[in-house]
Design an enzyme around this catalytic site. Structure first.
Site: not given
Ligand code: IVH
Length: 697
Positions: A49-50, A95-96, A131, A331, A428, A443
């Site tokens: 396969y490989d 998300s954050l 994070k 970040k 265009c 445009c």
């Molecule tokens: S808390 C309500 N803690 O970062 C808060 N997120 O940019 C929910 N992530 O979707 C997230 N390390 O996938 C939290 N220590 C941490 C994290 C973390 C990574 C990710 C997570 C989230 C994303 C947002």
């Protein structure tokens, strides 16, 4: 024909033979994939396969123009063949908000202070955590037993990867200890260590398989394997970090810190670097420490997450659009590198904006190869005096598009010419003009500009809009060129042209079937997605949601927008009055609905599809769901922002000023003219106490 080509060495193949051979290999490999993954009945050894895959890769390298849309080499990490079933998250996976500077962090703390009405010396305890740069996942336990694992998906609906997550060693099958909750849903990050990632890529290279770009992609791709055996063979890990939902089992837990301890006690891996911080300075010190340590950690992190420690405060702070107000992702600074800017190219977006893009000599920036960077607009280019051929410093921060930071002037070659923005659209040929108060040149080709049309269609099928899987940019472009799809509505008529598509290069019965099924699935769509899909200037997902929430049906929205063409009308005021919609946005929205060709396109589209009315959150027991509320004056028990957020969670609409449509005006101290207006219009006025009583305290 293909017969016989199977034994010819790749570099001895003619182009025609190579084409036939790639087609044969795509078929063969797909068949063996099916035998192995779905039927558990492989016909050939792994080595054979490989060898097939290696041969495919070798031919593709010699004939890059012949790479097929269904090439086996493109299938890694992409949507799996048969797909996973979907899982609706009990609560959205959020998300954050991102912060980059110390000032952003100071703002974060200041906002919390304001929102909770804290004094300048009241401490705000936070928990700081690394994070993790991986893929988030949701895990559900019932009576202590692991039941369900899901990817984040679009935040509301993810994919069922229960069996794959079960293969990860850090995930307990059973919660440890007594007193396990009847229901527990928690979230965390699936990740791969750097060392494992490198080793895995080396194995893949040896087997002629495509490589993963970074540990995050490797983790996400491994999680989405249809065959749990494959996932099991991938070295995945998991850190648990936040709650999703529970049956009140967590009510006794007062802080994030205790929550992390409880997770550990239940048997989860919790990041050992998490730390409690009592002041913003401590938080910043932690961030600096971690930034210095980052390269020596076994896994990738891209910043620090700060979370308010008290859970009752988290509750009160609530959400801003899709992110909690009680958390911030701080970040790390961007990674930079120097390279040559070879050429400046002009891209035309869906609203006609001309965007200059830098083509770079490819360079590795913090583990990712970068070949393009955005230059934003002509003023930016002039400000930084960027010219073709310059040596430039570029940077990459998180997921954002790489940017050119500055030119290395010392290296500028003689005769380098200043860049001039074209005055016609490169696609265009229409005039490209810049309005006096705008930074972008647009445009003027509108509907006749193919670039705009393609971009609009791409936006239409994108994830937050109609989310039609498998209908990528390349297909849209090709379908448009061949007049299969000219407008959004045409997408929903493609089933009538099945034969034509099947005859196209790179398409077969099955792939057409799959595309048409994906389209059919979207013949019904929620109002918010529909509005977003229209691609109205300035109307992103959040604004589309606001509009959907306020007007609730497409019919009502259209009627209101018709009336709002007159800027003096009640309807215009109402639109402008929606919290979160300002005058310039309102003008763009009204402008969109004032264009006859947009209305025609809308009619055409709605003759093909159904738009579902927006459902206001049905909050059980809420007496204010669907009501329009205005707050005025200063409130005693909470801030205005908090009051607004509370009202919205209970399904109410919050407006900025009083009109006939207002149901309640809540008056705090020092209320001004709004109370008078309410009295004139006969709108019910409530004191703060009466409001609290109405919503149940
Ligand atoms: S808390 C309500 N803690 O970062 C808060 N997120 O940019 C929910 N992530 O979707 C997230 N390390 O996938 C939290 N220590 C941490 C994290 C973390 C990574 C990710 C997570 C989230 C994303 C947002």
């Amino acid at each position: 024909m293909a017969k016989g080509t199977a034994t010819i060495a790749p570099d001895k193949l003619s182009a025609a033979d190579a084409k036939a051979e790639l087609a044969r290999l795509a078929r063969e490999i797909a068949r063996h994939d099916q035998l192995y993954h779905q039927d558990d009945d492989p016909e050939i050894s792994d080595a054979e396969y490989d060898a097939l895959r290696q041969r495919n890769a070798a031919i593709e390298q010699l004939f890059p123009k012949l790479v097929r849309a269904d090439s086996p080499s493109l299938k890694v990490g992409a949507a799996p063949a048969a797909g996973f079933s979907k899982v609706a998250h009990r609560r959205p996976m959020l998300s954050l908000e991102n912060g980059f500077t110390e000032e952003d962090v100071a703002d974060f703390f200041a906002r919390i202070r304001r929102f909770l009405k804290l004094g300048p010396d009241d401490p705000i305890d936070i928990v700081a955590e690394p994070k993790i740069d991986g893929a988030s996942a949701s895990l559900t336990y019932e009576n202590g037993a692991y039941r369900l694992g899901a990817t984040r998906g679009d935040g509301s609906v993810g994919e069922d990867v229960t069996r794959n997550i079960a293969t990860i060693g850090d995930v307990p099958q059973k919660l440890k200890g007594r007193n396990t909750p009847a229901l527990l849903e928690l979230r965390g990050e699936v990740y791969m260590t750097r060392q494992d990632f490198i080793a895995m890529n080396e194995r893949r290279a040896a087997a002629g398989e495509p490589l993963f770009a970074n540990p995050r992609n490797a983790a996400a791709g491994s999680l989405r394997q249809l065959d749990p055996q494959v996932t099991m063979s991938r070295p995945l890990h998991f850190f648990a970090y936040s709650e999703g939902d529970s049956d009140g089992a967590l009510d006794r837990i007062k802080t994030q810190w205790e929550f992390l301890e409880q997770l550990r006690a239940w048997g989860f891996a919790v990041n050992p670097l998490a730390r409690r911080c009592a002041t913003p300075d401590e938080a910043l010190a932690y961030h600096r420490e971690l930034a210095a340590e980052r390269a020596t950690l076994p896994y990738d992190i891209d910043g620090v997450v700060y979370k308010v420690n008290r859970r009752d405060w988290q509750q009160r702070l609530g959400l801003v659009s899709r992110a909690p107000r009680w958390a911030l992702a701080h970040k790390f600074p961007a990674e930079q590198a120097e390279t040559i800017l070879e050429k400046i190219d002009i891209q035309v977006g869906r609203t006609g904006a001309l965007t200059p893009v830098a083509h770079l000599k490819p360079i590795n920036v913090g583990g990712v190869v970068v070949a393009r960077a955005t230059l934003h607009n002509e003023d930016e280019i002039a400000r930084k005096d960027i010219r073709e051929g310059d040596s430039v410093i570029i940077q990459r921060a998180g997921d954002v598009i790489p940017q050119v930071v500055q030119v290395v002037l010392a290296k500028r070659r003689k005769g380098a010419r200043k860049f001039r923005m074209p005055e016609t659209c490169p696609v265009c040929g229409s005039h490209a003009i810049r309005e006096p108060d705008e930074v972008v040149r647009r445009c003027t080709g509108g509907l006749i500009c193919p670039a705009q049309a393609v971009e609009r269609l791409k936006h239409f099928v994108s994830r937050g809009a109609f989310d039609i899987e498998g209908f990528g940019a390349k297909h849209i472009q090709a379908f448009r060129e061949d007049k299969l799809v000219q407008s959004p509505a045409d997408i929903f008529r493609l089933h009538k042209r099945r034969d034509e598509i099947e005859d196209r290069e790179g398409w077969g019965k099955q792939s057409v079937e799959k595309l048409l099924a994906a389209i059919e699935q979207r013949r019904q769509i929620g109002l918010d997605r529909f509005i977003y899909a229209l691609g109205i200037r300035q109307v992103g997902e959040a604004t589309a949601k606001l509009l959907a929430r306020n007007y609730q049906s497409l019919k009502a929205l259209r009627a209101a927008m018709k009336e709002a063409q007159d800027e003096e009308s009640e309807a215009f005021r109402e639109l402008d009055n929606i919290e979160g919609i300002g005058p310039s946005m309102a003008a763009d929205i009204v402008g969109f609905f004032g264009e006859p060709h947009n209305l025609e396109a809308l009619d055409d589209l709605t003759s093909e599809i159904g738009v579902e009315d927006a459902k206001l959150p049905t909050v059980s027991g809420s007496r204010v769901a669907g009501k329009t509320v205005v707050f005025t004056g200063s409130l005693e028990t909470m801030t205005r922002d908090e009051a607004k957020a509370r009202a919205e969670t209970l399904g109410a609409k919050v407006a900025g000023s009083v009109s006939k449509k207002t149901d309640y005006l809540v008056v705090g101290a020092d209320a001004g003219s709004k109370a008078k207006k309410a009295a004139e219009l006969g709108v019910t006025t409530l004191t703060e106490q009466e409001w609290l009583a109405l919503i149940g305290g």
